[in-house]
Design an enzyme around this catalytic site. Structure first.
Site, PDB file in Angstrom:
ATOM      1  N   ASP A 117       0.768  -1.136  -0.116  1.00 55.36           N
ATOM      2  CA  ASP A 117      -0.100   0.194   0.040  1.00 55.36           C
ATOM      3  C   ASP A 117       1.012   1.251  -0.067  1.00 55.36           C
ATOM      4  O   ASP A 117       1.867   1.376   0.799  1.00 55.36           O
ATOM      5  CB  ASP A 117      -0.701   0.144   1.078  1.00 55.36           C
ATOM      6  CG  ASP A 117      -2.143   0.962   0.957  1.00 55.36           C
ATOM      7  OD1 ASP A 117      -2.918   0.886   0.014  1.00 55.36           O
ATOM      8  OD2 ASP A 117      -2.026   2.059   1.543  1.00 55.36           O
ATOM      9  N   SER A 118       0.680   1.876  -0.909  1.00 55.62           N
ATOM     10  CA  SER A 118       1.553   3.116  -1.227  1.00 55.62           C
ATOM     11  C   SER A 118       0.870   4.174  -1.516  1.00 55.62           C
ATOM     12  O   SER A 118      -0.329   4.308  -1.625  1.00 55.62           O
ATOM     13  CB  SER A 118       2.598   2.639  -2.132  1.00 55.62           C
ATOM     14  OG  SER A 118       2.168   2.137  -3.266  1.00 55.62           O
ATOM     15  N   LYS A 133      15.194   3.475 -10.408  1.00 57.18           N
ATOM     16  CA  LYS A 133      14.026   3.753  -9.578  1.00 57.18           C
ATOM     17  C   LYS A 133      14.203   2.573  -8.759  1.00 57.18           C
ATOM     18  O   LYS A 133      13.700   2.938  -7.398  1.00 57.18           O
ATOM     19  CB  LYS A 133      12.811   3.946 -10.235  1.00 57.18           C
ATOM     20  CG  LYS A 133      11.768   4.042  -9.340  1.00 57.18           C
ATOM     21  CD  LYS A 133      10.311   3.874 -10.070  1.00 57.18           C
ATOM     22  CE  LYS A 133       8.969   3.979  -8.919  1.00 57.18           C
ATOM     23  NZ  LYS A 133       7.877   3.823  -9.305  1.00 57.18           N
ATOM     24  N   ARG A 145       9.490   1.613  -2.198  1.00 58.23           N
ATOM     25  CA  ARG A 145       9.309   0.153  -2.466  1.00 58.23           C
ATOM     26  C   ARG A 145      10.518  -0.606  -2.146  1.00 58.23           C
ATOM     27  O   ARG A 145      10.386  -1.231  -1.580  1.00 58.23           O
ATOM     28  CB  ARG A 145       8.499   0.051  -3.768  1.00 58.23           C
ATOM     29  CG  ARG A 145       8.103  -1.480  -3.916  1.00 58.23           C
ATOM     30  CD  ARG A 145       6.948  -1.518  -4.996  1.00 58.23           C
ATOM     31  NE  ARG A 145       5.831  -0.722  -4.904  1.00 58.23           N
ATOM     32  CZ  ARG A 145       5.325   0.275  -5.621  1.00 58.23           C
ATOM     33  NH1 ARG A 145       6.298   1.046  -6.391  1.00 58.23           N
ATOM     34  NH2 ARG A 145       4.405   1.269  -5.095  1.00 58.23           N
TER      35      ARG A 145
HETATM   36  P1  ITT Z   1      -3.467  -2.439  -5.278  1.00 56.32           P
HETATM   37  O1  ITT Z   1      -4.154  -1.693  -3.997  1.00 56.32           O
HETATM   38  O2  ITT Z   1      -4.403  -3.436  -6.162  1.00 56.32           O
HETATM   39  O3  ITT Z   1      -2.012  -2.657  -5.134  1.00 56.32           O
HETATM   40  P2  ITT Z   1      -3.495   0.418  -6.173  1.00 56.32           P
HETATM   41  O4  ITT Z   1      -3.191   1.377  -7.425  1.00 56.32           O
HETATM   42  O5  ITT Z   1      -4.955   0.784  -5.550  1.00 56.32           O
HETATM   43  O6  ITT Z   1      -3.369  -1.113  -6.159  1.00 56.32           O
HETATM   44  P3  ITT Z   1      -2.590   1.657  -3.703  1.00 56.32           P
HETATM   45  O7  ITT Z   1      -3.991   1.904  -2.872  1.00 56.32           O
HETATM   46  O8  ITT Z   1      -1.500   1.458  -2.868  1.00 56.32           O
HETATM   47  O9  ITT Z   1      -2.543   0.897  -4.888  1.00 56.32           O
HETATM   48  O10 ITT Z   1      -2.482   3.103  -4.363  1.00 56.32           O
HETATM   49  C1  ITT Z   1      -1.175   3.578  -4.518  1.00 56.32           C
HETATM   50  C2  ITT Z   1      -1.061   4.672  -5.400  1.00 56.32           C
HETATM   51  O11 ITT Z   1      -0.083   5.604  -5.141  1.00 56.32           O
HETATM   52  C3  ITT Z   1      -0.961   4.226  -7.119  1.00 56.32           C
HETATM   53  O12 ITT Z   1      -2.103   3.993  -7.812  1.00 56.32           O
HETATM   54  C4  ITT Z   1      -0.098   5.185  -7.559  1.00 56.32           C
HETATM   55  O13 ITT Z   1      -0.796   6.320  -7.902  1.00 56.32           O
HETATM   56  C5  ITT Z   1       0.485   5.853  -6.179  1.00 56.32           C
HETATM   57  N1  ITT Z   1       1.944   5.190  -6.196  1.00 56.32           N
HETATM   58  C6  ITT Z   1       2.397   4.371  -5.351  1.00 56.32           C
HETATM   59  N2  ITT Z   1       3.622   3.900  -5.645  1.00 56.32           N
HETATM   60  C7  ITT Z   1       4.124   4.781  -6.628  1.00 56.32           C
HETATM   61  C8  ITT Z   1       5.312   4.874  -7.373  1.00 56.32           C
HETATM   62  O14 ITT Z   1       6.312   4.029  -7.017  1.00 56.32           O
HETATM   63  N3  ITT Z   1       5.383   5.599  -8.345  1.00 56.32           N
HETATM   64  C9  ITT Z   1       4.121   6.381  -8.592  1.00 56.32           C
HETATM   65  N4  ITT Z   1       3.102   6.497  -8.258  1.00 56.32           N
HETATM   66  C10 ITT Z   1       3.005   5.692  -6.858  1.00 56.32           C
END
Ligand code: ITT
Length: 200
Positions: free
Chosen positions: A75-76, A181, A187
């Site tokens: 979760d990011s 990256k 991550r």
């Molecule tokens: P899952 O829950 O299925 O893994 P999600 O896209 O909904 O997919 P998140 O709820 O963790 O995942 O949302 C994280 C969002 O934050 C993600 O959609 C990206 O837009 C942004 N994000 C996270 N890591 C990133 C990265 O390395 N580079 C760019 N944007 C990132």
């Protein structure tokens, strides 16, 4: 017995985000047999927690319990200092149902303009959780600091990568080679902690 993930274990990558899958695979260095939640047809859980750690645990537990296999979830999100940490856990939701990140990045730019602040500092967070079916779970968090640039630059990566320049660099995550990256990202930093905790 200490929790360990042995090499060759079948591991579910509990993500429905196609941008995350190659990064997760690269960071795992072929150590496990990866199956994605999408390949297994697992439903996407609602992210009801209020922290990255809470949502990573929720996603990993959901996938592990449904598949009967250990599962890894990320979760990011992007947090902007001048926006009091927004979009944060709502980073995916700012892109709307069509996952339009051009629109999400525009929204960040507009919100920043509204604040009249010239602080462009921001950071990415990744919480990584591993859960065993109906069993224990481990969660770690990594962060990378940087600054935002508008308009965005580069077509690599995913999500908010085109507007984020990591500290000490001149190029955005969207312009960098994936290996660059993966050497410094939020991550990757979370993965380093996970490896230390769980891998042989
Ligand atoms: P899952 O829950 O299925 O893994 P999600 O896209 O909904 O997919 P998140 O709820 O963790 O995942 O949302 C994280 C969002 O934050 C993600 O959609 C990206 O837009 C942004 N994000 C996270 N890591 C990133 C990265 O390395 N580079 C760019 N944007 C990132």
């Amino acid at each position: 017995m200490a929790l360990k993930l042995e090499a060759g274990t079948k591991l579910v990558a509990a993500t429905h985000n196609p941008g995350k899958v190659p990064e997760i695979a690269a960071l795992l260095e072929g150590r496990f047999e990866i199956i994605t939640a999408g390949q297994l047809g697992l439903p996407e859980p609602e992210e009801t927690e209020s922290t990255f750690v809470g949502n990573a645990l929720l996603k990993a537990r959901h996938a592990a319990d449904l598949s009967g296999l250990p599962a890894l979830a990320d979760d990011s999100g992007l947090s902007v200092t001048a926006l009091a940490g927004a979009p944060g856990i709502f980073s995916a939701r700012w892109a709307g149902p069509t996952k339009d990140f051009a629109m999400a990045m525009k929204k960040v730019e507009e919100r920043l303009e509204e604040t009249a602040s010239d602080d462009r500092s921001a950071w990415f967070t990744s919480a990584l959780a591993v859960a065993w079916p109906h069993g224990p779970a481990v969660v770690v968090e990594g962060r990378v600091d940087g600054s935002l640039v508008f308009p965005g630059r580069g077509t690599r990566g995913f999500g908010y990568d085109p507007i984020f320049i990591p500290e000490g660099h001149d190029t955005t995550f969207g312009e960098m080679e994936p290996t660059a990256k993966d050497a410094m990202s939020h991550r990757a930093r979370a993965f380093a902690k996970l490896k230390a905790a769980l891998f042989d």
